[in-house]
Write an enzyme that holds these catalytic residues in place. Sequence first.
Site, PDB file in Angstrom:
ATOM      1  N   ALA A  63       0.863  -1.184   0.000  1.00 30.15           N
ATOM      2  CA  ALA A  63       0.000   0.000   0.000  1.00 30.15           C
ATOM      3  C   ALA A  63       0.895   1.228   0.000  1.00 30.15           C
ATOM      4  O   ALA A  63       2.074   1.152   0.369  1.00 30.15           O
ATOM      5  CB  ALA A  63      -0.867  -0.008   1.249  1.00 30.15           C
ATOM      6  N   GLY A 107       0.570  -5.159   0.796  1.00 30.27           N
ATOM      7  CA  GLY A 107      -0.536  -5.226  -0.156  1.00 30.27           C
ATOM      8  C   GLY A 107      -0.120  -5.861  -1.480  1.00 30.27           C
ATOM      9  O   GLY A 107      -0.950  -6.446  -2.184  1.00 30.27           O
ATOM     10  N   GLU A 110      -0.422  -9.431  -0.989  1.00 36.24           N
ATOM     11  CA  GLU A 110      -1.857  -9.748  -0.846  1.00 36.24           C
ATOM     12  C   GLU A 110      -2.538  -9.822  -2.217  1.00 36.24           C
ATOM     13  O   GLU A 110      -3.345 -10.712  -2.472  1.00 36.24           O
ATOM     14  CB  GLU A 110      -2.521  -8.706   0.069  1.00 36.24           C
ATOM     15  CG  GLU A 110      -2.005  -8.849   1.501  1.00 36.24           C
ATOM     16  CD  GLU A 110      -2.450  -7.732   2.438  1.00 36.24           C
ATOM     17  OE1 GLU A 110      -2.159  -6.558   2.123  1.00 36.24           O
ATOM     18  OE2 GLU A 110      -3.083  -8.028   3.458  1.00 36.24           O
ATOM     19  N   GLU A 130       4.101  -5.436   7.406  1.00 37.79           N
ATOM     20  CA  GLU A 130       3.256  -4.384   7.993  1.00 37.79           C
ATOM     21  C   GLU A 130       3.601  -4.094   9.448  1.00 37.79           C
ATOM     22  O   GLU A 130       3.493  -2.943   9.894  1.00 37.79           O
ATOM     23  CB  GLU A 130       1.774  -4.779   7.891  1.00 37.79           C
ATOM     24  CG  GLU A 130       1.170  -4.630   6.491  1.00 37.79           C
ATOM     25  CD  GLU A 130       1.368  -5.853   5.610  1.00 37.79           C
ATOM     26  OE1 GLU A 130       2.194  -6.722   5.962  1.00 37.79           O
ATOM     27  OE2 GLU A 130       0.695  -5.942   4.576  1.00 37.79           O
TER      28      GLU A 130
HETATM   29  C1  3H9 Z   1       0.629  -2.383   3.335  1.00 34.17           C
HETATM   30  O1  3H9 Z   1       0.868  -2.806   2.260  1.00 34.17           O
HETATM   31  C2  3H9 Z   1      -0.677  -2.511   4.007  1.00 34.17           C
HETATM   32  C3  3H9 Z   1      -1.569  -3.528   3.374  1.00 34.17           C
HETATM   33  O2  3H9 Z   1      -1.510  -4.752   4.042  1.00 34.17           O
HETATM   34  C4  3H9 Z   1      -2.999  -3.109   3.509  1.00 34.17           C
HETATM   35  C5  3H9 Z   1      -3.538  -2.209   2.529  1.00 34.17           C
HETATM   36  C6  3H9 Z   1      -4.987  -1.979   2.658  1.00 34.17           C
HETATM   37  N1  3H9 Z   1       4.620   3.466  -0.206  1.00 34.17           N
HETATM   38  O3  3H9 Z   1      13.434   2.259   0.637  1.00 34.17           O
HETATM   39  P1  3H9 Z   1      13.826   2.970  -0.593  1.00 34.17           P
HETATM   40  C7  3H9 Z   1       9.367   5.059  -1.297  1.00 34.17           C
HETATM   41  S1  3H9 Z   1       1.783  -1.495   4.211  1.00 34.17           S
HETATM   42  C8  3H9 Z   1       5.068   4.706  -0.521  1.00 34.17           C
HETATM   43  O4  3H9 Z   1      14.828   4.055  -0.477  1.00 34.17           O
HETATM   44  P2  3H9 Z   1      14.992   0.564  -1.649  1.00 34.17           P
HETATM   45  C9  3H9 Z   1      10.373   5.500  -0.258  1.00 34.17           C
HETATM   46  O5  3H9 Z   1       9.794   6.389   0.663  1.00 34.17           O
HETATM   47  C10 3H9 Z   1       3.189  -1.405   3.136  1.00 34.17           C
HETATM   48  N2  3H9 Z   1       6.373   4.977  -0.754  1.00 34.17           N
HETATM   49  O6  3H9 Z   1      14.298   1.973  -1.757  1.00 34.17           O
HETATM   50  C11 3H9 Z   1      11.422   6.158  -1.139  1.00 34.17           C
HETATM   51  O7  3H9 Z   1      10.950   7.443  -1.487  1.00 34.17           O
HETATM   52  P3  3H9 Z   1      11.974   8.676  -1.646  1.00 34.17           P
HETATM   53  C12 3H9 Z   1       3.945  -2.648   3.107  1.00 34.17           C
HETATM   54  C13 3H9 Z   1       7.228   3.963  -0.676  1.00 34.17           C
HETATM   55  O8  3H9 Z   1      15.228   0.125  -3.031  1.00 34.17           O
HETATM   56  C14 3H9 Z   1      11.407   5.300  -2.401  1.00 34.17           C
HETATM   57  O9  3H9 Z   1      10.158   4.631  -2.390  1.00 34.17           O
HETATM   58  N3  3H9 Z   1       5.147  -2.469   2.362  1.00 34.17           N
HETATM   59  C15 3H9 Z   1       6.826   2.672  -0.351  1.00 34.17           C
HETATM   60  O10 3H9 Z   1      16.140   0.614  -0.698  1.00 34.17           O
HETATM   61  C16 3H9 Z   1      12.511   4.276  -2.462  1.00 34.17           C
HETATM   62  O11 3H9 Z   1      12.485   3.536  -1.242  1.00 34.17           O
HETATM   63  C17 3H9 Z   1       6.288  -2.059   2.946  1.00 34.17           C
HETATM   64  O12 3H9 Z   1       6.369  -1.880   4.123  1.00 34.17           O
HETATM   65  C18 3H9 Z   1       5.452   2.436  -0.131  1.00 34.17           C
HETATM   66  N4  3H9 Z   1       4.964   1.211   0.149  1.00 34.17           N
HETATM   67  O13 3H9 Z   1      13.920  -0.392  -0.964  1.00 34.17           O
HETATM   68  C19 3H9 Z   1       7.473  -1.851   2.024  1.00 34.17           C
HETATM   69  N5  3H9 Z   1       7.908   1.868  -0.320  1.00 34.17           N
HETATM   70  O14 3H9 Z   1      12.891   8.280  -2.738  1.00 34.17           O
HETATM   71  C20 3H9 Z   1       8.223  -0.619   2.383  1.00 34.17           C
HETATM   72  C21 3H9 Z   1       8.956   2.655  -0.639  1.00 34.17           C
HETATM   73  O15 3H9 Z   1      11.076   9.818  -1.915  1.00 34.17           O
HETATM   74  N6  3H9 Z   1       9.308  -0.348   1.491  1.00 34.17           N
HETATM   75  N7  3H9 Z   1       8.558   3.904  -0.851  1.00 34.17           N
HETATM   76  O16 3H9 Z   1      12.670   8.774  -0.322  1.00 34.17           O
HETATM   77  C22 3H9 Z   1      10.490  -0.984   1.539  1.00 34.17           C
HETATM   78  O17 3H9 Z   1      10.706  -1.882   2.326  1.00 34.17           O
HETATM   79  C23 3H9 Z   1      11.568  -0.533   0.597  1.00 34.17           C
HETATM   80  O18 3H9 Z   1      11.245   0.765   0.169  1.00 34.17           O
HETATM   81  C24 3H9 Z   1      11.746  -1.407  -0.668  1.00 34.17           C
HETATM   82  C25 3H9 Z   1      12.750  -0.706  -1.637  1.00 34.17           C
HETATM   83  C26 3H9 Z   1      12.312  -2.757  -0.236  1.00 34.17           C
HETATM   84  C27 3H9 Z   1      10.449  -1.593  -1.391  1.00 34.17           C
END
Ligand code: 3H9
Length: 708
Positions: A63, A107, A110, A130
């Site tokens: 999400a 998500g 999911e 999450e």
């Molecule tokens: C969820 O899904 C809830 C659901 O169950 C329910 C829904 C109803 N959203 O980390 P990075 C941005 S909860 C928005 O430096 P990497 C991040 O802020 C979510 N933005 O890159 C950054 O922005 P900026 C569950 C996001 O390659 C840029 O992307 N998912 C999101 O080192 C690059 O990020 C997670 O918890 C997001 N979901 O790592 C995953 N994700 O450049 C969270 C990233 O402006 N994310 N951004 O600073 C991560 O773990 C890492 O970002 C990922 C990439 C591994 C994906």
Amino acid sequence: MSELLNVEQVRGVAVLSVNNPPVNALSAGVPEAIGAAIEVAQKDPAVQAIVLMGAGKTFIAGADIKQLEEMAWGRGAGAPNLHALLQQIEDGPKPVVMAIHGTALGGGLEVAMAGHYRVAAADAQFGQPEVNLGIIPGAEGTQRLPRLVGLEKAMEMCVGGKPVKAKEALAAGLVDAIADGDLKASAVEFAATAAKRGGAHPKTREKKAERRTPGTLEEALAAGRELAAKARKNQTAPLKAMEAIQAAATLTFEEGWKRERQLFQECVTSDQCRALIHAFFAERTAGRIPGVGKDTPAQPVSRVGIVGAGTMGGGIAMACVNAGIPVLLKDAEQSAVDKGMAAIRKNYEVSVQRGRFTTEMVAERVGKIHPQTDYAGFDSVDLVIEAVFENMELKKKVFGELAKSTKPGTVLASNTSSLNLDEIASAAPRAENVIGMHFFSPANVMRLLEIVRGKETSAATIAVALGVAKKIGKVGVVVGNCEGFVGNRMMFPYMYEAQFLVEEGATPEQVDRELTRFGWAMGIFEVDDMAGLDVAWRIRKELGHFTEPGARGPLVADKLCEMGRYGQKTGKGWYVYGQDRKPRPDPEVLELIRKMAKEAGIPQREFRDEEIVERALFGLINEGAKILEEGYALRASDIDIVYLNGYGFPSWRGGPMFYADTVGLEKVYERIRQFEKQLGQRWKPANLLKKLAEAKKSFREYDAERSA
Ligand code: 3H9
């Protein structure tokens, strides 16, 4: 068609690619675009099957956390409800194959689990992270995951929050195949074959959520709770995730997903969720430094020189080679180099015993460290990290030598934790290339890296340090060159206040108990014993603490050092340690404290638990506010990141400055003023704290206004 989704047809298969860079989050518009394209494809007679994948470097990373953040603060439209979309995917007659590369997280996973089949790239990762944000899966992840991988694995993934790799996902039943070569081609082939085969395609929600190993549901739940208590102490989301998984095992799917949704809603508006989302974005913001950008010329680092093969130098060497960067490890004497290499090998052996590395991996890593007693080859490194003993003359000597043995432009970093970086830089002719890289022990494990900019440090030098931090898996926080930098400077008032508390009638174990109850990984007296009382003693003397007239200095710490009680390493410090290295209260120390307090005429009283936490914490926060107003930290959120990653501050409280916001700066300021009246000058409130409290503002608002 929406620009958030690319659609093409390949051999009768509709290939839908989510196109929402950087990580294909399910922002508003994305679920709608997927739903619309699936509907079109289901109706199109030329389409036999559907593949859903991610454009760019990843599948769907979850999400949109910005959207969740809005919700956590009671704003915005709320989290998307994906129920209708997931049912639409699952109930369609044509097979839907999810083609996953990069990460399928939250998500994203999911959505993937609602597909009939999943094909993964060999390096793909899958997770329900999450809990890291203080929430639980909110799009039926707690219902579908146990149906695919069993209750035990689902609990491990939803409570632990760690992703699993493609191979493990295949073994667990989360994916059906790992692509051999090109992912899109493999997924199209898989989808076309499934369509040709015909018949009903498997719906995850129709499977049963059961244990995969013998035992009762209760036993599985107990194991999950144990994991939550161990890995995520004091956090509510992991327990709610367990509750939702229990619902998967005991209720119908229809009842189960509704229960999950309720629990999700409870989590997303909690303080813990706000704190953890704050930490998520704070970590990413820390890397943004005014004047340092993508166009800053910074040479890549392909080889590192390290001077000093002690505990820090060895740990830094391990951090580098773990990321594939070869190291020249220099110390003055052969015996020191040998000792350092032996310690490195021993550390790696422990990792082999724990199953984290194979012996081959270790051999490869150790092979990348070149031990030496001279500067041979230092003219070929891009970065040198000095990690010699904490002594100014010695450090200056090393920097003088480095000036001669490295090529122009080489970044020269000092791992000093307390010395003046500008004075160190004065020994090198190229002060613009000098920077502090303050690692935390053990350097191969701890995530924090304080990057200290001196008066003349150039933007390119900062960019190199930030780049290396990212490459070796650290969180780099750029700080200014003040005494103790950010982390240790704030530690001093915290540590001293704890000592004053025991001099006034509390006991070390009482203070530590309240601090760990607050959520710190360890109490401050235990930390002091672990780090070595002699270390703080030396710094105290070197920095001239408590030398100003009338200043109240701690009474007992120096005395304990004079008695040779240096902490864990001597078996005695604030506590006494047995074979098991566990701290036990020592009546001798208590007697000494009471005796010295009496001689100094310090009145004794009992302390309320809350007062202990306030005295220790508010001193730390007040110092943080001073650091911020003096410009040694760029943002309050940077201070939070320092404390979350280097000092064991509870993540679910968001860091000390965020915690102050949750208490309310007016209340924090008022208490500090009371302490100033009772306890004197050392409690003088920071001007910034006063200003924000009077304006009824928070540190978060202060950061936001300055970044606007
Ligand atoms: C969820 O899904 C809830 C659901 O169950 C329910 C829904 C109803 N959203 O980390 P990075 C941005 S909860 C928005 O430096 P990497 C991040 O802020 C979510 N933005 O890159 C950054 O922005 P900026 C569950 C996001 O390659 C840029 O992307 N998912 C999101 O080192 C690059 O990020 C997670 O918890 C997001 N979901 O790592 C995953 N994700 O450049 C969270 C990233 O402006 N994310 N951004 O600073 C991560 O773990 C890492 O970002 C990922 C990439 C591994 C994906």
